[in-house]
Design a protein around this motif. Sequence first.
Motif, short mmCIF file in Angstrom:
data_model
loop_
_atom_site.label_atom_id
_atom_site.label_comp_id
_atom_site.label_asym_id
_atom_site.label_seq_id
_atom_site.Cartn_x
_atom_site.Cartn_y
_atom_site.Cartn_z
N GLU A 38 0.92 -1.15 -0.01
CA GLU A 38 -0.11 -0.14 0.08
C GLU A 38 0.91 1.37 0.11
O GLU A 38 0.50 2.32 -0.81
N SER A 39 2.02 1.27 0.61
CA SER A 39 2.92 2.38 0.77
C SER A 39 3.58 2.50 -0.58
O SER A 39 3.78 3.59 -0.98
N GLU A 40 3.92 1.74 -1.07
CA GLU A 40 4.39 1.67 -2.47
C GLU A 40 3.67 1.96 -3.70
O GLU A 40 3.97 2.84 -4.16
N ALA A 41 2.50 1.55 -3.47
CA ALA A 41 1.28 2.06 -4.20
C ALA A 41 0.90 3.55 -4.34
O ALA A 41 0.94 4.33 -5.13
N ASN A 42 1.07 3.91 -2.92
CA ASN A 42 0.88 5.45 -2.91
C ASN A 42 2.05 6.25 -3.34
O ASN A 42 2.00 7.32 -3.97
N GLU A 43 3.25 5.83 -2.94
CA GLU A 43 4.39 6.45 -3.72
C GLU A 43 4.37 6.70 -5.11
O GLU A 43 4.43 7.32 -5.68
N ARG A 45 1.56 6.10 -7.12
CA ARG A 45 0.38 7.09 -7.41
C ARG A 45 0.80 8.74 -7.35
O ARG A 45 0.63 9.57 -8.25
N SER A 46 1.53 9.01 -6.21
CA SER A 46 2.08 10.32 -6.08
C SER A 46 3.14 10.62 -7.19
O SER A 46 3.19 11.90 -7.82
N GLY A 47 4.00 9.93 -7.58
CA GLY A 47 4.99 10.02 -8.66
C GLY A 47 4.31 10.33 -10.06
O GLY A 47 4.55 11.04 -10.81
N ARG A 48 3.21 9.39 -10.21
CA ARG A 48 2.50 9.51 -11.23
C ARG A 48 1.79 10.93 -11.46
O ARG A 48 1.77 11.49 -12.47
N GLU A 49 1.27 11.28 -10.37
CA GLU A 49 0.45 12.65 -10.56
C GLU A 49 1.50 13.79 -10.69
O GLU A 49 1.11 14.74 -11.45
N ALA A 50 2.85 13.56 -10.14
CA ALA A 50 3.76 14.61 -10.39
C ALA A 50 4.18 14.67 -12.10
O ALA A 50 4.27 15.43 -12.49
N LEU A 51 4.32 13.43 -12.62
CA LEU A 51 4.56 13.32 -13.63
C LEU A 51 3.61 13.97 -14.70
O LEU A 51 4.02 14.74 -15.68
#
Length: 80
Positions: A38-43, A45-51
């Motif tokens: 879940e932590s990895e998925a959140n990271e 997701r955040s990376g994708r949003e930043a990109l």
Amino acid sequence: MSFEVLEQLEAKIQTAVDTITLLQMEVEELKEQKQALESEANELRSGREALEQKMQNMQQEQTAWQERIRGLLGKMDNVE
């Protein structure tokens, strides 16, 4: 009940307790793995949003440059 039957019952109970203990340990391990995923998925997701945000900014910048170039080409056409 005979002593032999009690020994068999005790062995079965001990086997059940051991199995339950192992299953509880496995459940805890799976909970930890789930938490990590879940932590990895959140990271991610955040990376994708930043990109996605960066891509949108770059597209806006590209559009702005294209407009500037078109304006300069239009001025050059007027000079000739």
